[in-house]
Design a protein around this motif. Structure first.
Motif, PDB file in Angstrom:
ATOM      1  N   MET A   1     -83.092 -13.598  -9.674  1.00 28.43           N
ATOM      2  CA  MET A   1     -82.923 -12.840  -8.966  1.00 28.43           C
ATOM      3  C   MET A   1     -82.674 -11.599  -9.178  1.00 28.43           C
ATOM      4  SD  MET A   1     -81.558 -11.937  -5.143  1.00 28.43           S
ATOM      5  CE  MET A   1     -82.368 -13.177  -3.889  1.00 28.43           C
ATOM      6  N   ALA A   2     -83.390 -10.243  -9.157  1.00 28.63           N
ATOM      7  CA  ALA A   2     -82.665  -9.411  -9.657  1.00 28.63           C
ATOM      8  C   ALA A   2     -81.661  -8.485  -8.657  1.00 28.63           C
ATOM      9  CB  ALA A   2     -83.792  -8.048  -9.701  1.00 28.63           C
ATOM     10  N   TYR A   3     -80.780  -7.433  -9.959  1.00 25.49           N
ATOM     11  CA  TYR A   3     -79.580  -7.631  -9.440  1.00 25.49           C
ATOM     12  C   TYR A   3     -79.939  -6.408  -7.862  1.00 25.49           C
ATOM     13  CZ  TYR A   3     -76.718  -8.010 -12.537  1.00 25.49           C
ATOM     14  OH  TYR A   3     -75.322  -8.467 -13.661  1.00 25.49           O
ATOM     15  N   ILE A   4     -81.299  -5.390  -7.826  1.00 25.39           N
ATOM     16  CA  ILE A   4     -82.037  -4.577  -6.844  1.00 25.39           C
ATOM     17  C   ILE A   4     -82.266  -5.521  -5.719  1.00 25.39           C
ATOM     18  CG2 ILE A   4     -83.864  -4.262  -7.981  1.00 25.39           C
ATOM     19  CD1 ILE A   4     -82.138  -1.580  -5.952  1.00 25.39           C
ATOM     20  N   ASP A   5     -82.825  -6.773  -5.850  1.00 27.46           N
ATOM     21  CA  ASP A   5     -82.865  -7.153  -4.437  1.00 27.46           C
ATOM     22  C   ASP A   5     -81.893  -8.107  -4.243  1.00 27.46           C
ATOM     23  OD1 ASP A   5     -85.467  -7.032  -5.753  1.00 27.46           O
ATOM     24  OD2 ASP A   5     -85.412  -8.822  -6.843  1.00 27.46           O
ATOM     25  N   GLN A   6     -80.672  -8.290  -4.689  1.00 28.44           N
ATOM     26  CA  GLN A   6     -79.036  -9.254  -4.496  1.00 28.44           C
ATOM     27  C   GLN A   6     -78.709  -7.830  -4.243  1.00 28.44           C
ATOM     28  OE1 GLN A   6     -78.184 -10.067  -8.651  1.00 28.44           O
ATOM     29  NE2 GLN A   6     -76.802 -12.070  -7.385  1.00 28.44           N
ATOM     30  N   ALA A   7     -79.129  -6.850  -4.096  1.00 29.01           N
ATOM     31  CA  ALA A   7     -78.480  -5.227  -3.383  1.00 29.01           C
ATOM     32  C   ALA A   7     -78.678  -5.718  -1.586  1.00 29.01           C
ATOM     33  CB  ALA A   7     -78.307  -4.376  -4.324  1.00 29.01           C
ATOM     34  N   ASN A   8     -80.078  -5.606  -1.922  1.00 26.59           N
ATOM     35  CA  ASN A   8     -80.808  -5.118  -0.948  1.00 26.59           C
ATOM     36  C   ASN A   8     -80.547  -5.884   0.243  1.00 26.59           C
ATOM     37  OD1 ASN A   8     -82.163  -2.851  -1.334  1.00 26.59           O
ATOM     38  ND2 ASN A   8     -84.275  -3.728  -2.269  1.00 26.59           N
ATOM     39  N   LEU A   9     -80.832  -7.383  -0.550  1.00 23.57           N
ATOM     40  CA  LEU A   9     -79.874  -8.793   0.750  1.00 23.57           C
ATOM     41  C   LEU A   9     -78.838  -8.237   0.941  1.00 23.57           C
ATOM     42  CD1 LEU A   9     -80.459 -11.453   1.490  1.00 23.57           C
ATOM     43  CD2 LEU A   9     -80.377 -12.548  -0.575  1.00 23.57           C
ATOM     44  N   ALA A  10     -77.741  -8.276   0.265  1.00 21.85           N
ATOM     45  CA  ALA A  10     -76.661  -7.976   0.924  1.00 21.85           C
ATOM     46  C   ALA A  10     -76.382  -6.497   1.893  1.00 21.85           C
ATOM     47  CB  ALA A  10     -75.439  -7.311  -0.545  1.00 21.85           C
ATOM     48  N   ALA A  11     -77.985  -5.626   1.510  1.00 19.03           N
ATOM     49  CA  ALA A  11     -77.540  -5.037   2.697  1.00 19.03           C
ATOM     50  C   ALA A  11     -78.505  -5.165   4.309  1.00 19.03           C
ATOM     51  CB  ALA A  11     -78.108  -3.921   2.160  1.00 19.03           C
ATOM     52  N   ASP A  12     -78.882  -6.596   3.685  1.00 22.73           N
ATOM     53  CA  ASP A  12     -80.394  -6.918   5.154  1.00 22.73           C
ATOM     54  C   ASP A  12     -79.490  -7.162   6.419  1.00 22.73           C
ATOM     55  OD1 ASP A  12     -83.290  -8.468   5.509  1.00 22.73           O
ATOM     56  OD2 ASP A  12     -81.965  -9.866   6.243  1.00 22.73           O
ATOM     57  N   ALA A  13     -80.050  -6.959   7.264  1.00 21.77           N
ATOM     58  CA  ALA A  13     -79.361  -6.889   8.286  1.00 21.77           C
ATOM     59  C   ALA A  13     -79.231  -8.532   9.209  1.00 21.77           C
ATOM     60  CB  ALA A  13     -79.063  -6.005   9.440  1.00 21.77           C
ATOM     61  N   THR A  14     -80.405  -9.016   9.093  1.00 24.08           N
ATOM     62  CA  THR A  14     -80.783 -10.383   9.414  1.00 24.08           C
ATOM     63  C   THR A  14     -79.870 -11.155   8.538  1.00 24.08           C
ATOM     64  OG1 THR A  14     -83.248 -10.001   9.780  1.00 24.08           O
ATOM     65  CG2 THR A  14     -82.117 -12.784   9.780  1.00 24.08           C
ATOM     66  N   PHE A  15     -79.708 -10.905   7.295  1.00 23.88           N
ATOM     67  CA  PHE A  15     -78.271 -12.044   5.715  1.00 23.88           C
ATOM     68  C   PHE A  15     -77.153 -11.865   7.023  1.00 23.88           C
ATOM     69  CE2 PHE A  15     -76.483 -12.852   2.346  1.00 23.88           C
ATOM     70  CZ  PHE A  15     -76.505 -13.780   1.609  1.00 23.88           C
ATOM     71  N   GLN A  16     -76.969 -10.519   7.043  1.00 25.50           N
ATOM     72  CA  GLN A  16     -75.500 -10.187   7.542  1.00 25.50           C
ATOM     73  C   GLN A  16     -75.507 -11.242   8.834  1.00 25.50           C
ATOM     74  OE1 GLN A  16     -74.451  -5.802   7.860  1.00 25.50           O
ATOM     75  NE2 GLN A  16     -74.716  -6.170   5.050  1.00 25.50           N
ATOM     76  N   LEU A  17     -76.205 -10.837   9.736  1.00 23.54           N
ATOM     77  CA  LEU A  17     -76.057 -12.098  10.730  1.00 23.54           C
ATOM     78  C   LEU A  17     -75.428 -13.458  10.621  1.00 23.54           C
ATOM     79  CD1 LEU A  17     -78.700 -10.880  13.512  1.00 23.54           C
ATOM     80  CD2 LEU A  17     -76.010 -10.286  13.653  1.00 23.54           C
ATOM     81  N   ARG A  18     -76.229 -14.269   9.282  1.00 26.55           N
ATOM     82  CA  ARG A  18     -75.960 -15.360   9.205  1.00 26.55           C
ATOM     83  C   ARG A  18     -75.316 -15.500   8.984  1.00 26.55           C
ATOM     84  NH1 ARG A  18     -81.252 -17.216   5.242  1.00 26.55           N
ATOM     85  NH2 ARG A  18     -80.101 -19.052   5.835  1.00 26.55           N
ATOM     86  N   LEU A  19     -74.790 -14.668   7.809  1.00 35.57           N
ATOM     87  CA  LEU A  19     -73.541 -14.132   6.922  1.00 35.57           C
ATOM     88  C   LEU A  19     -72.608 -14.562   8.662  1.00 35.57           C
ATOM     89  CD1 LEU A  19     -73.182 -12.085   3.887  1.00 35.57           C
ATOM     90  CD2 LEU A  19     -73.231 -14.634   4.029  1.00 35.57           C
ATOM     91  N   LYS A  20     -72.592 -13.963   9.236  1.00 38.68           N
ATOM     92  CA  LYS A  20     -71.562 -13.563  10.394  1.00 38.68           C
ATOM     93  C   LYS A  20     -71.889 -14.758  11.036  1.00 38.68           C
ATOM     94  CE  LYS A  20     -71.131  -8.843  11.862  1.00 38.68           C
ATOM     95  NZ  LYS A  20     -71.983  -7.855  12.766  1.00 38.68           N
ATOM     96  N   VAL A  21     -72.097 -15.886  10.768  1.00 40.89           N
ATOM     97  CA  VAL A  21     -71.995 -17.330  11.689  1.00 40.89           C
ATOM     98  C   VAL A  21     -71.542 -18.177  10.687  1.00 40.89           C
ATOM     99  CG1 VAL A  21     -73.472 -20.093  12.435  1.00 40.89           C
ATOM    100  CG2 VAL A  21     -74.195 -16.433  13.006  1.00 40.89           C
ATOM    101  N   PHE A  64     -68.018 -10.288   2.108  1.00 41.70           N
ATOM    102  CA  PHE A  64     -69.115 -11.422   2.083  1.00 41.70           C
ATOM    103  C   PHE A  64     -70.039 -11.551   1.478  1.00 41.70           C
ATOM    104  CE2 PHE A  64     -65.672 -13.286   4.363  1.00 41.70           C
ATOM    105  CZ  PHE A  64     -65.149 -14.617   3.959  1.00 41.70           C
ATOM    106  N   ALA A  65     -71.170 -10.286   2.521  1.00 43.69           N
ATOM    107  CA  ALA A  65     -72.264  -9.858   1.813  1.00 43.69           C
ATOM    108  C   ALA A  65     -72.239 -10.220  -0.268  1.00 43.69           C
ATOM    109  CB  ALA A  65     -72.974  -8.651   2.678  1.00 43.69           C
ATOM    110  N   TRP A  66     -71.723  -9.370  -0.804  1.00 47.66           N
ATOM    111  CA  TRP A  66     -71.746  -8.826  -1.863  1.00 47.66           C
ATOM    112  C   TRP A  66     -70.725 -10.195  -2.515  1.00 47.66           C
ATOM    113  CZ3 TRP A  66     -75.049  -5.276  -3.990  1.00 47.66           C
ATOM    114  CH2 TRP A  66     -74.893  -4.763  -3.369  1.00 47.66           C
ATOM    115  N   ALA A  67     -70.757 -10.390  -1.702  1.00 51.62           N
ATOM    116  CA  ALA A  67     -69.780 -11.988  -2.626  1.00 51.62           C
ATOM    117  C   ALA A  67     -71.392 -13.119  -3.103  1.00 51.62           C
ATOM    118  CB  ALA A  67     -68.286 -12.410  -2.204  1.00 51.62           C
TER     119      ALA A  67
END
Length: 101
Positions: A1-21, A64-67
């Motif tokens: 995965m490219a860095y830009i893809d990782q950055a976009n995932l870190a900022a994704d609201a749905t991904f962040q909700l999964r991370l909160k759980v 946590f998203a960035w990590a």
């Protein structure tokens, strides 16, 4: 995965909700863990992060998203168990545990 893809995932609201759980799951488990053979510093840092994550998950989700997305194997399609494993494995680092602790 490219860095830009990782950055976009870190900022994704749905991904962040999964991370909160995943963060809440880890925090609950860590809050109840025995000190066992951890040093006082390691135990205190892990416990402090657990308490803070449970009280203020929004404060920690970006860290946590960035990590978690620094692990290139994590994608939007990753299983919850893979995200949980990654959160768990990075807990001490995010808590600030160092090699001298």
């Amino acid at each position: 995965m490219a860095y830009i893809d990782q950055a976009n995932l870190a900022a994704d609201a749905t991904f962040q909700l999964r991370l909160k759980v995943a963060m809440a799951t880890a925090a609950t488990q860590i809050a109840g863990e025995a000190k066992a053979q951890m040093s006082d510093a390691v135990y205190a840092k892990r416990q402090a992060l657990a308490a803070d994550v449970l009280r203020q998950p929004a404060k920690w989700v970006e860290s946590f998203a960035w990590a978690v997305t620094s692990n290139a194997a994590i994608t939007a399609a990753s299983l919850d168990s893979d995200i949980q494993f990654t959160v768990n494995s990075m807990w001490s680092d995010i808590a600030g545990v160092t090699g001298t602790d």
